[in-house]
Write a protein that holds these residues in place. Structure first.
Motif, PDB file in Angstrom:
ATOM      1  N   HIS A 249       0.846  -1.198   0.000  1.00 25.29           N
ATOM      2  CA  HIS A 249       0.000   0.000   0.000  1.00 25.29           C
ATOM      3  C   HIS A 249       0.882   1.250   0.000  1.00 25.29           C
ATOM      4  O   HIS A 249       1.805   1.363   0.787  1.00 25.29           O
ATOM      5  N   ARG A 250       0.607   2.199  -0.890  1.00 25.67           N
ATOM      6  CA  ARG A 250       1.340   3.459  -1.015  1.00 25.67           C
ATOM      7  C   ARG A 250       2.865   3.255  -1.080  1.00 25.67           C
ATOM      8  O   ARG A 250       3.635   3.996  -0.496  1.00 25.67           O
ATOM      9  N   ALA A 251       3.300   2.242  -1.783  1.00 22.68           N
ATOM     10  CA  ALA A 251       4.725   1.895  -1.852  1.00 22.68           C
ATOM     11  C   ALA A 251       5.587   3.063  -2.322  1.00 22.68           C
ATOM     12  O   ALA A 251       6.706   3.261  -1.829  1.00 22.68           O
ATOM     13  N   ASP A 252       5.067   3.860  -3.250  1.00 24.79           N
ATOM     14  CA  ASP A 252       5.845   4.970  -3.787  1.00 24.79           C
ATOM     15  C   ASP A 252       6.065   6.095  -2.772  1.00 24.79           C
ATOM     16  O   ASP A 252       6.906   6.961  -2.968  1.00 24.79           O
ATOM     17  N   GLN A 253       5.333   6.072  -1.663  1.00 22.85           N
ATOM     18  CA  GLN A 253       5.482   7.107  -0.635  1.00 22.85           C
ATOM     19  C   GLN A 253       6.350   6.660   0.540  1.00 22.85           C
ATOM     20  O   GLN A 253       6.645   7.460   1.423  1.00 22.85           O
ATOM     21  N   ILE A 254       6.739   5.394   0.564  1.00 25.64           N
ATOM     22  CA  ILE A 254       7.574   4.895   1.660  1.00 25.64           C
ATOM     23  C   ILE A 254       8.999   5.399   1.449  1.00 25.64           C
ATOM     24  O   ILE A 254       9.562   5.269   0.367  1.00 25.64           O
ATOM     25  N   GLU A 255       9.550   5.995   2.508  1.00 29.06           N
ATOM     26  CA  GLU A 255      10.912   6.533   2.453  1.00 29.06           C
ATOM     27  C   GLU A 255      11.901   5.454   2.893  1.00 29.06           C
ATOM     28  O   GLU A 255      11.803   4.937   3.998  1.00 29.06           O
ATOM     29  N   ILE A 256      12.832   5.139   2.008  1.00 27.80           N
ATOM     30  CA  ILE A 256      13.858   4.138   2.313  1.00 27.80           C
ATOM     31  C   ILE A 256      15.191   4.875   2.380  1.00 27.80           C
ATOM     32  O   ILE A 256      15.581   5.560   1.431  1.00 27.80           O
ATOM     33  N   TYR A 257      15.886   4.739   3.508  1.00 27.18           N
ATOM     34  CA  TYR A 257      17.178   5.391   3.696  1.00 27.18           C
ATOM     35  C   TYR A 257      18.254   4.341   3.924  1.00 27.18           C
ATOM     36  O   TYR A 257      18.112   3.485   4.798  1.00 27.18           O
ATOM     37  N   ALA A 258      19.316   4.422   3.147  1.00 24.01           N
ATOM     38  CA  ALA A 258      20.469   3.541   3.338  1.00 24.01           C
ATOM     39  C   ALA A 258      21.526   4.330   4.099  1.00 24.01           C
ATOM     40  O   ALA A 258      21.998   5.364   3.636  1.00 24.01           O
ATOM     41  N   VAL A 259      21.867   3.837   5.275  1.00 19.81           N
ATOM     42  CA  VAL A 259      22.896   4.470   6.092  1.00 19.81           C
ATOM     43  C   VAL A 259      24.231   3.844   5.714  1.00 19.81           C
ATOM     44  O   VAL A 259      24.336   2.619   5.588  1.00 19.81           O
ATOM     45  N   ASP A 260      25.241   4.668   5.517  1.00 17.86           N
ATOM     46  CA  ASP A 260      26.579   4.217   5.138  1.00 17.86           C
ATOM     47  C   ASP A 260      27.023   3.070   6.048  1.00 17.86           C
ATOM     48  O   ASP A 260      27.073   3.217   7.265  1.00 17.86           O
ATOM     49  N   ARG A 261      27.344   1.940   5.447  1.00 11.99           N
ATOM     50  CA  ARG A 261      27.686   0.737   6.214  1.00 11.99           C
ATOM     51  C   ARG A 261      29.016   0.879   6.963  1.00 11.99           C
ATOM     52  O   ARG A 261      29.183   0.311   8.036  1.00 11.99           O
TER      53      ARG A 261
ATOM     54  N   VAL B 107      24.633  16.918  10.801  1.00 15.15           N
ATOM     55  CA  VAL B 107      23.997  16.457   9.566  1.00 15.15           C
ATOM     56  C   VAL B 107      23.956  17.640   8.608  1.00 15.15           C
ATOM     57  O   VAL B 107      23.423  18.697   8.934  1.00 15.15           O
ATOM     58  N   SER B 108      24.542  17.455   7.439  1.00 17.29           N
ATOM     59  CA  SER B 108      24.541  18.489   6.420  1.00 17.29           C
ATOM     60  C   SER B 108      24.413  17.831   5.054  1.00 17.29           C
ATOM     61  O   SER B 108      25.259  17.010   4.679  1.00 17.29           O
ATOM     62  N   GLU B 109      23.347  18.167   4.350  1.00 19.07           N
ATOM     63  CA  GLU B 109      23.064  17.594   3.037  1.00 19.07           C
ATOM     64  C   GLU B 109      23.082  16.071   3.069  1.00 19.07           C
ATOM     65  O   GLU B 109      23.686  15.420   2.230  1.00 19.07           O
ATOM     66  N   ARG B 110      22.421  15.515   4.084  1.00 17.59           N
ATOM     67  CA  ARG B 110      22.301  14.070   4.328  1.00 17.59           C
ATOM     68  C   ARG B 110      23.654  13.377   4.487  1.00 17.59           C
ATOM     69  O   ARG B 110      23.776  12.168   4.304  1.00 17.59           O
ATOM     70  N   HIS B 111      24.661  14.139   4.854  1.00 15.93           N
ATOM     71  CA  HIS B 111      25.960  13.559   5.197  1.00 15.93           C
ATOM     72  C   HIS B 111      26.114  13.688   6.711  1.00 15.93           C
ATOM     73  O   HIS B 111      25.849  14.750   7.275  1.00 15.93           O
ATOM     74  N   LEU B 112      26.521  12.607   7.346  1.00 15.76           N
ATOM     75  CA  LEU B 112      26.637  12.573   8.797  1.00 15.76           C
ATOM     76  C   LEU B 112      28.099  12.673   9.215  1.00 15.76           C
ATOM     77  O   LEU B 112      28.964  12.031   8.624  1.00 15.76           O
ATOM     78  N   TYR B 113      28.342  13.477  10.242  1.00 11.47           N
ATOM     79  CA  TYR B 113      29.663  13.595  10.861  1.00 11.47           C
ATOM     80  C   TYR B 113      29.464  13.260  12.327  1.00 11.47           C
ATOM     81  O   TYR B 113      28.773  13.979  13.049  1.00 11.47           O
ATOM     82  N   LEU B 114      30.058  12.160  12.761  1.00 11.51           N
ATOM     83  CA  LEU B 114      29.887  11.636  14.104  1.00 11.51           C
ATOM     84  C   LEU B 114      31.189  11.788  14.870  1.00 11.51           C
ATOM     85  O   LEU B 114      32.206  11.231  14.465  1.00 11.51           O
TER      86      LEU B 114
ATOM     87  N   VAL C  96      23.670   9.315   4.167  1.00 13.94           N
ATOM     88  CA  VAL C  96      22.375   8.642   4.228  1.00 13.94           C
ATOM     89  C   VAL C  96      21.727   8.911   2.883  1.00 13.94           C
ATOM     90  O   VAL C  96      21.498  10.061   2.510  1.00 13.94           O
ATOM     91  N   THR C  97      21.462   7.845   2.136  1.00 14.14           N
ATOM     92  CA  THR C  97      20.952   7.965   0.791  1.00 14.14           C
ATOM     93  C   THR C  97      19.487   7.527   0.734  1.00 14.14           C
ATOM     94  O   THR C  97      19.137   6.475   1.250  1.00 14.14           O
ATOM     95  N   ARG C  98      18.664   8.372   0.127  1.00 13.59           N
ATOM     96  CA  ARG C  98      17.244   8.032   0.010  1.00 13.59           C
ATOM     97  C   ARG C  98      16.979   7.220  -1.245  1.00 13.59           C
ATOM     98  O   ARG C  98      17.525   7.514  -2.320  1.00 13.59           O
ATOM     99  N   HIS C  99      16.143   6.200  -1.101  1.00 11.21           N
ATOM    100  CA  HIS C  99      15.740   5.329  -2.209  1.00 11.21           C
ATOM    101  C   HIS C  99      14.220   5.275  -2.260  1.00 11.21           C
ATOM    102  O   HIS C  99      13.549   5.567  -1.281  1.00 11.21           O
ATOM    103  N   ARG C 100      13.709   4.845  -3.378  1.00 10.81           N
ATOM    104  CA  ARG C 100      12.261   4.690  -3.546  1.00 10.81           C
ATOM    105  C   ARG C 100      11.963   3.267  -3.984  1.00 10.81           C
ATOM    106  O   ARG C 100      12.742   2.649  -4.708  1.00 10.81           O
TER     107      ARG C 100
END
Length: 180
Positions: free
Chosen positions: A123-135, A155-162, A173-177
């Motif tokens: 249901h509403r698959a195209d609206q589900i947000e999938i995020y891949a976090v750098d392994r 966090v800046s432009e979906r880049h994380l500095y820890l 963190v990359t967004r996928h659909r």
């Protein structure tokens, strides 16, 4: 005798320039005995990346019918259903019917996960947000884990500095659909 959960305490300086969120967070997380350290740190990062009023951890793996994180508004209405890992298509279908927003934070191979879901009816698959976090970031964070942690997350432009002590780790963190 059953193993008990391990409790971790976190103090986080969150500077999320993408969303304009600048907070000092203090929270505790229970790690279920069957939960991997990589899953736990992905849950912690997702909490930081999703931080907003009404965000909370669920009981985790000990209650399989609820997501890892939820956001409820002031009336108690579910606003976001947030999963960690690679949930089954049926679980995402249920989530999309129960909540106006569904997000998934993957800590494993996101392409295999997306491929597995491509043929499923969700249901509403195209609206589900999938995020891949750098392994590599997940692995470095997991290796540095202690029961009481203090770190800064920028966090800046979906880049994380820890920043943990003198060590600095980074990753994106990359967004996928879902394509259906």
């Amino acid at each position: 005798m059953a193993l008990s959960s391990t409790i971790y305490s976190f103090e986080v300086g969150l500077n999320d320039a993408d969303r304009g969120v600048y907070e000092q967070l203090s929270f505790r997380v229970a790690q279920h005995p069957s939960e991997s350290c990589e899953y736990l740190v992905t849950r912690v990062l997702a909490y930081c990346l999703e931080y907003t009023q009404g965000l909370s951890f669920s009981k985790g793996l000990s209650d399989p019918d609820v997501p890892a994180l939820t956001v409820h508004d002031l009336t108690g209405t579910l606003r976001s259903w947030i999963e960690i890992g690679s949930p089954e298509a049926s679980r995402l279908h249920k989530a999309a019917k129960a909540s106006p927003r569904v997000a998934v934070y993957c800590h494993k191979d996101v392409e295999a996960f997306l491929g597995r879901l491509a043929a499923e009816s969700i249901h509403r698959a195209d609206q589900i947000e999938i995020y891949a976090v750098d392994r590599e970031l997940i692995g470095a964070f997991a290796a540095a884990m202690t029961r009481r942690m203090k770190f800064d997350l920028v966090v800046s432009e979906r880049h994380l500095y820890l920043s943990i002590g003198e060590s600095i780790f980074s990753g994106s963190v990359t967004r996928h659909r879902l394509e259906q």
